[in-house]
Design an enzyme around this catalytic site. Structure first.
Site, short mmCIF file in Angstrom:
data_model
loop_
_atom_site.label_atom_id
_atom_site.label_comp_id
_atom_site.label_asym_id
_atom_site.label_seq_id
_atom_site.Cartn_x
_atom_site.Cartn_y
_atom_site.Cartn_z
N TYR A 107 -17.74 1.51 5.64
CA TYR A 107 -16.33 1.82 5.84
C TYR A 107 -16.14 2.66 7.11
O TYR A 107 -15.30 2.35 7.96
CB TYR A 107 -15.78 2.57 4.63
CG TYR A 107 -14.33 2.96 4.74
CD1 TYR A 107 -13.32 2.09 4.37
CD2 TYR A 107 -13.96 4.21 5.24
CE1 TYR A 107 -11.98 2.44 4.49
CE2 TYR A 107 -12.63 4.58 5.37
CZ TYR A 107 -11.65 3.69 4.99
OH TYR A 107 -10.33 4.05 5.11
N GLY B 68 0.80 -1.22 0.00
CA GLY B 68 0.00 0.00 0.00
C GLY B 68 0.83 1.27 0.00
O GLY B 68 2.03 1.27 0.28
#
Length: 677
Positions: free
Chosen positions: A582, A467
């Site tokens: 989320y 990431g």
């Protein structure tokens, strides 16, 4: 000079502190560090300073603040509240009267009345506080005279040798007269005279100027010790400026040797002078009396760094035979390098004391940090260098430097694992130009780590190898010489407690940074189980592992724990109200992590952008606009963009500081889609 007996070598070096309190003048504007750092109106700082374990503190009772007009109208209320408080808490004040200033508007460094007016003020201070024993009437006279009389930076903005010498003589004469006035009240009063212990090296054609600068650096202490007469190495230079020679010889007849010589040392204190100015960036170019050259700090150019402050302390001791203290130890650097700098100076002071030099103390400078020294305090740019306390918040926050000070003061072992690395001034990436080798500045680069040669270096364990955030942490740890290990899911499955424990046993970290997680906000609505597993379960498992193994833990949350309906920026104490899957996964993670590990650090941030991610909002917008393509942004959304390198640097500093709880970190002002039209 004759050295004092060396029984002092069996006594420990003391730990002192110092408050950056400069009040300097540029044209008709005064700049006050204490107004910037908030200490001018924050009395509880006194307890904060005492908590560091310092036995003494360089503390201001500044002329410009206390008596800017007539001395009879002096306002003592500020120092009345603070000096006795320090005394009650067992901290000895070393009172400073002038700190890079030129005095109130009715005088200046080159005014004939400056010495007498300073002495009158000093006498008034002593009469007000007759119990105060230690004084620094003028901080760094030589340095202040250079910047005020030779370089034109501070008032009175002189740019010639005569103005420089006159300013220096006035400061030193003022010091002598000030100590007379003080000792008329308290005969036991002692002078702690500070200045920068600059040292110059250079190419062979620069030998003459190098030697001149290396003689000039002693002038403050030479004058006060009565060593300047016709036999002095710089007599011809001083007399050649046109200064009245009687002013010079006055010091020979009125010596006032310091009771303690205060040595201030920075990464910029040692300089390399090179006649080949074209090898260096233009801002390093200088000219002195028609001789063009480059002047650059030695760490940026020498192939082998200088040994540091140790030999310079030895030079001071051998020249004067008077007690010596390091009176400013500070570096503008990331937190781990601030710790490494202090450790290197502390160790050097201890070693020179063991070698027979009378080294009394090391002073950790800028207890509340300092402002705008990157432009020599000539304007308010907001550039801040934190110290043992960071004042960029509602209240000063203790940093890792504060903890290290307490350990040094109490004799406890130093505990911060980042001390295992070398500071930037000793690493290869310090170099700005092709390195130069010189036998005059060789150092032993095989020095042992404080933790011992056989000690395993503990890393920071970083998740999220694929990431943007995980990669950024790896890059910055590499740049900052912080040991790290970035792990893939195959090496450590953050949703599997057994895998996490096995990785901890294998890599033996001191901290874990969780930079992994589910990031597809819209997709989370149809992939809720995976989102919750990666964003809620994983950080909970990591927090539990950190508690069991006594590790530091950092994890990341989001602005989406809020509903976005506030008409002001959110703060940490605001109630969370996520609108989607989320946001709920992040909010639940916060709650579970903080309940599991109260010492964990949870960072809420938003709208990443940076140089290593081609998919962030800013990069895509700039690419489209530069190609002439239209770019659409939501006009009803407000975010606080966050520059990833700055975020990572700050998180690492907070981790090293052992900061805990929930913190909001973004790069600055909020923007909406309307800003892009």
């Amino acid at each position: 000079m004759t050295h004092q007996p060396s029984h002092h070598r069996d006594q420990p070096v003391a730990l002192w502190g110092g408050l950056e309190c400069t009040v300097n003048r540029v044209q008709d504007q005064y700049f006050s560090q204490m107004d910037r750092n908030g200490h001018a109106g924050r009395l509880p700082d006194i307890e904060r300073f005492a908590s560091l374990g310092v036995s003494a503190i360089r503390y201001p009772v500044l002329w410009e603040r206390t008596a800017p007009g007539d001395l009879n109208d002096a306002d003592w209320s500020w120092s009345d509240a603070r000096l006795p408080a320090l005394q009650e808490l067992g901290v000895t004040p070393i009172v400073g009267l002038l700190h890079h200033g030129s005095g109130p508007r009715h005088t200046s460094l080159v005014s004939p009345d400056f010495p007498d007016k300073l002495a009158a003020y000093a006498g008034a201070v002593a009469a007000r506080y007759p119990w105060v024993e230690y004084y620094t009437p003028v901080n760094e006279p030589l340095t202040t005279a250079r910047f005020s009389g030779l370089y034109g930076v501070w008032y009175p903005h002189g740019k010639d040798d005569l103005t420089f010498v006159q300013a220096l003589l006035n400061e030193c004469r003022g010091t002598v007269l000030a100590m007379r006035a003080i000792r008329a009240v308290n005969p036991q009063a002692k002078l702690v005279q500070t200045d920068d212990i600059c040292k110059n090296y250079g190419t062979e054609p620069m030998t003459g100027l190098v030697n001149f600068f290396n003689e000039r650096r002693w002038l403050t202490w030479d004058l006060l010790c009565g060593l300047v007469d016709q036999q002095h190495a710089l007599w011809d230079y001083l007399a050649g400026t046109g200064i009245d020679q009687e002013q010079l010889l006055w010091f020979r007849d009125n010596p006032c040797p310091p009771d303690v010589i205060g040595v201030n040392y920075y990464a910029t204190s040692e300089r390399w002078l090179d006649h080949r100015a074209g090898r260096y960036p233009e801002h390093y170019h200088h000219d002195y009396q028609g001789q063009a050259y480059a002047d650059i700090e030695t760490p940026r150019v020498l192939a082998t760094p200088t040994p540091g402050i140790g030999p310079l302390l030895r030079e001071v001791w051998e020249r004067y035979g008077l007690p010596v203290a390091v009176t400013e130890a500070h570096i503008d650097a990331n937190r781990e390098d601030q710790l490494r700098w202090l450790l290197e100076i502390w160790d050097a002071a201890q070693q020179e004391r063991m070698n027979g030099a009378d080294i009394r103390a090391v002073t950790v400078w800028a207890l509340l940090g300092s402002y705008d020294w990157n432009c020599l305090v000539t304007e308010c740019r907001g550039y801040y260098e934190p110290g043992p306390f960071d004042v960029r918040g509602p209240e000063p926050r203790a940093t890792a430097v504060a903890e290290m000070m307490r350990e040094l003061a109490s004799g406890r072992p130093l505990s911060n694992p980042v001390l295992q690395g070398e500071g930037w001034w000793r690493r290869p990436e310090r170099l700005l130009v092709k390195p130069i080798g010189t036998p005059a500045a060789l150092a032993d680069m095989t020095r042992l780590l404080r933790f011992g040669r056989d000690k395993v270096v503990q890393p920071i364990l970083i998740t999220g190898a694929t990431g943007t955030l995980g990669g950024a942490f790896a890059r910055m740890c590499e740049r900052r010489n912080l040991a790290y290990r970035i792990v893939t899911r195959a090496e450590m499955d953050v949703t599997d407690p057994a895998s996490v424990q096995a990785a901890i046993a294998r890599y033996r970290p001191w901290a874990i940074i969780n930079a992994a997680g589910y990031v597809k906000v819209d997709q989370a609505e149809v992939d809720a189980l995976r989102c919750r597993r990666e964003n809620t379960l994983a950080p909970t498992i990591l927090a539990l592992a950190c508690v069991r193994n006594e590790l530091r833990f950092v994890t990341f949350s989001s602005d989406l724990v809020f509903d976005g309906r506030s008409d002001r920026p959110y703060v940490e104490s605001d109630r969370v109200a996520p609108l989607g899957v989320y946001g709920r996964s992040k909010a639940e993670a916060e709650e579970r992590v903080m309940a599991t590990d109260p010492d964990a650090l949870v960072i809420r941030t938003s709208a990443f952008f940076g140089p290593w991610d081609g998919y962030n909002f800013v990069t895509r917008a700039l690419d489209a606009l530069s190609a002439g393509r239209p770019f659409t942004a939501a006009g009803d959304t407000t975010v606080s963009p966050t520059y990833v390198p700055d975020l990572v640097h700050t998180c690492l500093d907070l981790l090293i500081d052992k900061e805990k709880g929930i913190r909001h970190l973004t790069s600055g002002s909020a923007v909406t889609g309307r800003n892009w039209h």
